[in-house]
Scaffold this motif. Sequence first.
Motif, PDB file in Angstrom:
ATOM      1  N   ASN A  83      38.019  28.040  48.896  1.00  0.00           N
ATOM      2  CA  ASN A  83      39.412  27.570  48.894  1.00  0.00           C
ATOM      3  C   ASN A  83      39.924  27.297  47.479  1.00  0.00           C
ATOM      4  OD1 ASN A  83      39.696  27.506  51.801  1.00  0.00           O
ATOM      5  ND2 ASN A  83      38.357  25.710  51.781  1.00  0.00           N
ATOM      6  N   HIS A  84      39.778  28.294  46.623  1.00  0.00           N
ATOM      7  CA  HIS A  84      40.242  28.148  45.237  1.00  0.00           C
ATOM      8  C   HIS A  84      41.718  27.745  45.233  1.00  0.00           C
ATOM      9  CE1 HIS A  84      40.055  28.699  40.948  1.00  0.00           C
ATOM     10  NE2 HIS A  84      41.036  29.586  40.956  1.00  0.00           N
ATOM     11  N   PRO A  85      42.068  26.653  44.533  1.00  0.00           N
ATOM     12  CA  PRO A  85      43.432  26.115  44.639  1.00  0.00           C
ATOM     13  C   PRO A  85      44.495  26.891  43.866  1.00  0.00           C
ATOM     14  CG  PRO A  85      42.135  24.789  43.121  1.00  0.00           C
ATOM     15  CD  PRO A  85      41.190  25.797  43.717  1.00  0.00           C
ATOM     16  N   TYR A  86      44.078  27.836  43.037  1.00  0.00           N
ATOM     17  CA  TYR A  86      45.040  28.606  42.247  1.00  0.00           C
ATOM     18  C   TYR A  86      45.161  30.023  42.807  1.00  0.00           C
ATOM     19  CZ  TYR A  86      44.193  24.770  38.961  1.00  0.00           C
ATOM     20  OH  TYR A  86      44.067  23.531  38.389  1.00  0.00           O
ATOM     21  N   THR A  87      46.183  30.734  42.346  1.00  0.00           N
ATOM     22  CA  THR A  87      46.371  32.104  42.822  1.00  0.00           C
ATOM     23  C   THR A  87      45.272  33.020  42.269  1.00  0.00           C
ATOM     24  OG1 THR A  87      47.828  32.628  40.951  1.00  0.00           O
ATOM     25  CG2 THR A  87      48.867  31.836  42.983  1.00  0.00           C
ATOM     26  N   TYR A  88      44.930  34.023  43.028  1.00  0.00           N
ATOM     27  CA  TYR A  88      43.966  35.026  42.580  1.00  0.00           C
ATOM     28  C   TYR A  88      44.302  36.360  43.240  1.00  0.00           C
ATOM     29  CZ  TYR A  88      41.792  33.362  46.938  1.00  0.00           C
ATOM     30  OH  TYR A  88      41.561  32.962  48.235  1.00  0.00           O
ATOM     31  N   LYS A  89      44.018  37.434  42.511  1.00  0.00           N
ATOM     32  CA  LYS A  89      44.414  38.758  42.965  1.00  0.00           C
ATOM     33  C   LYS A  89      43.460  39.811  42.420  1.00  0.00           C
ATOM     34  CE  LYS A  89      48.571  41.722  43.039  1.00  0.00           C
ATOM     35  NZ  LYS A  89      49.982  41.838  42.569  1.00  0.00           N
ATOM     36  N   HIS A  90      43.173  40.810  43.234  1.00  0.00           N
ATOM     37  CA  HIS A  90      42.355  41.947  42.808  1.00  0.00           C
ATOM     38  C   HIS A  90      43.195  43.207  42.910  1.00  0.00           C
ATOM     39  CE1 HIS A  90      38.866  44.926  43.842  1.00  0.00           C
ATOM     40  NE2 HIS A  90      39.305  45.071  42.596  1.00  0.00           N
ATOM     41  N   LEU A  91      43.473  43.827  41.771  1.00  0.00           N
ATOM     42  CA  LEU A  91      44.176  45.108  41.725  1.00  0.00           C
ATOM     43  C   LEU A  91      43.154  46.226  41.597  1.00  0.00           C
ATOM     44  CD1 LEU A  91      47.096  44.429  39.213  1.00  0.00           C
ATOM     45  CD2 LEU A  91      47.300  44.785  41.673  1.00  0.00           C
ATOM     46  N   ASN A  92      43.031  47.042  42.641  1.00  0.00           N
ATOM     47  CA  ASN A  92      42.101  48.167  42.591  1.00  0.00           C
ATOM     48  C   ASN A  92      42.887  49.472  42.533  1.00  0.00           C
ATOM     49  OD1 ASN A  92      40.473  50.265  44.718  1.00  0.00           O
ATOM     50  ND2 ASN A  92      39.365  49.499  42.936  1.00  0.00           N
ATOM     51  N   TYR A  93      42.523  50.309  41.586  1.00  0.00           N
ATOM     52  CA  TYR A  93      43.122  51.639  41.461  1.00  0.00           C
ATOM     53  C   TYR A  93      42.084  52.640  41.963  1.00  0.00           C
ATOM     54  CZ  TYR A  93      46.519  49.102  38.692  1.00  0.00           C
ATOM     55  OH  TYR A  93      47.479  48.208  38.287  1.00  0.00           O
ATOM     56  N   PRO A  94      42.237  53.133  43.198  1.00  0.00           N
ATOM     57  CA  PRO A  94      41.160  53.864  43.878  1.00  0.00           C
ATOM     58  C   PRO A  94      40.627  55.085  43.132  1.00  0.00           C
ATOM     59  CG  PRO A  94      42.904  53.294  45.419  1.00  0.00           C
ATOM     60  CD  PRO A  94      43.418  52.960  44.060  1.00  0.00           C
ATOM     61  N   LYS A  95      41.488  55.787  42.381  1.00  0.00           N
ATOM     62  CA  LYS A  95      41.052  57.017  41.719  1.00  0.00           C
ATOM     63  C   LYS A  95      40.724  56.830  40.242  1.00  0.00           C
ATOM     64  CE  LYS A  95      43.635  60.074  44.827  1.00  0.00           C
ATOM     65  NZ  LYS A  95      44.660  61.146  44.909  1.00  0.00           N
ATOM     66  N   ALA A  96      40.845  55.598  39.755  1.00  0.00           N
ATOM     67  CA  ALA A  96      40.558  55.324  38.340  1.00  0.00           C
ATOM     68  C   ALA A  96      39.079  55.018  38.142  1.00  0.00           C
ATOM     69  CB  ALA A  96      41.410  54.169  37.836  1.00  0.00           C
ATOM     70  N   GLY A  97      38.608  55.176  36.911  1.00  0.00           N
ATOM     71  CA  GLY A  97      37.219  54.908  36.585  1.00  0.00           C
ATOM     72  C   GLY A  97      37.050  53.594  35.843  1.00  0.00           C
ATOM     73  N   HIS A  98      36.134  53.585  34.879  1.00  0.00           N
ATOM     74  CA  HIS A  98      35.780  52.362  34.159  1.00  0.00           C
ATOM     75  C   HIS A  98      36.648  52.124  32.928  1.00  0.00           C
ATOM     76  CE1 HIS A  98      32.945  49.114  33.190  1.00  0.00           C
ATOM     77  NE2 HIS A  98      33.037  49.490  31.927  1.00  0.00           N
ATOM     78  N   SER A  99      37.272  53.172  32.406  1.00  0.00           N
ATOM     79  CA  SER A  99      37.973  53.061  31.123  1.00  0.00           C
ATOM     80  C   SER A  99      39.380  52.507  31.292  1.00  0.00           C
ATOM     81  CB  SER A  99      38.052  54.430  30.441  1.00  0.00           C
ATOM     82  OG  SER A  99      36.779  54.872  30.060  1.00  0.00           O
ATOM     83  N   PHE A 100      39.575  51.287  30.804  1.00  0.00           N
ATOM     84  CA  PHE A 100      40.904  50.682  30.751  1.00  0.00           C
ATOM     85  C   PHE A 100      41.159  50.256  29.317  1.00  0.00           C
ATOM     86  CE2 PHE A 100      40.439  50.536  35.271  1.00  0.00           C
ATOM     87  CZ  PHE A 100      41.725  50.507  35.783  1.00  0.00           C
ATOM     88  N   ALA A 101      42.137  50.915  28.682  1.00  0.00           N
ATOM     89  CA  ALA A 101      42.498  50.591  27.306  1.00  0.00           C
ATOM     90  C   ALA A 101      43.998  50.345  27.256  1.00  0.00           C
ATOM     91  CB  ALA A 101      42.102  51.740  26.373  1.00  0.00           C
TER      92      ALA A 101
END
Length: 430
Positions: free
Chosen positions: A363-381
């Motif tokens: 019950n984490h009291p703050y907001t949380y979100k997971h953005l998944n990009y299904p066709k993307a890999g490991h490289s985020f720049a």
Amino acid sequence: SEKLMEENNRSYDMNPKIQVSPNQSLIDSKIEITITDLIPNDYYTLKAQMKDNLGTRWESYAQFQTDDDGKIDLSTAHPLEGTYSEPDPHGLLWSMIPVSSERPNKRTSLKPLEYQLTLTKDDVEIKQTFFTRRLVSTNIVREPILEEGLNGTYFYHPEAGQRPTVICLGGSEGGLRESQAALLASHGFNTLALAYYGMENLPTELVQIPIESIEKAIDWVMKQPSVNADKIGMIGTSKGGELALLCASMFPSIKAVVGFVPSGFVYPGIGQASKGLSSWQYNGKPIPFALGKIPSEEQERIKDSTRISYRNYYKYLAKGEDHAEIPVEKINGPILLISGGDDQLWPSDWLSEKVINRLEKNNHPYTYKHLNYPKAGHSFAVPTLPTTTSTETSFGENVILKLGGTPKDNAHAQMDAWQQIKEFFSEALK
């Protein structure tokens, strides 16, 4: 043939206009590229060139057919051939291919990038134009920081007033990643690009890194007159994402955290001296880490592969290792996780979901979100830089380390994720 020659001569005599809007902008700005005053329903090629700050020259191109008004708009025009294949205003930017490399005489990692556009017809050059993309705004002050156990670069706004500040951590490549911090600073924050190994005054390998160095950086930031000490955030990429979640769970001064392709588990160290050792330590004690059993067939697969994916390997390491989970429920603020569904370096999508499950359970009291990009890999720049080399990387002699995704999917994920990050920190640290 005379008619064709006449049309060709007429096209070369024309004075087409190449418009890039904005002509000078930050590298994460959306741009529009249009060409007008061309022969209607005719064929032209547009080539882009750029030399980056590491000395590599990049090129891309696309062939288009003009519309009934003699216009090409890159946001709607379908490339007939080229380095990308669908309408995309940034297609010529992310689809660039490295064509040569020469090391620069000095480090200029934040120098503005100059792009050249060349319009041709039948291999004859018709028009050229140039535009500039900046990694950092001109009003930002860059201050190198080198103290005992502290190596980084502080980007801040010199005018009076205290601002929210974000500490930026790179991944297992080590060293200092300035571009992300510089660009984020250009959007109203102060930022500290922080190295935690592989630099002067720091460990040489990612093994039992003392968390005190991050704690010291937090204390340093909070003492700066330009900083609002109640509004400190942290962002980390890959192993840096693991470290960011860990530090945010330990130090309540961190009020917002972003994990780029992160891990909610502490994993073993990386390096020659890493066997059986944690990545991190605090007060001289190693942080508990995941060391699940790797099946022999998985070990053999990796040993025999010339193109290696560690995605399943890291899943096996975490299996049943609940003691190595980061207590993310202790984080004193909102959390944003960003992952690629085709991440082949480690399962950042699965690892991020583990974090979300733990937050829900507690019950984490703050907001949380997971953005998944299904066709993307490991490289985020930072967005709009070339992604044609983002799907894999060299790993020793004759071995390729798979990172996943496609150049197009990685580019689009990076652009969207970056906008989401700016919005997240603006809201979480307002």
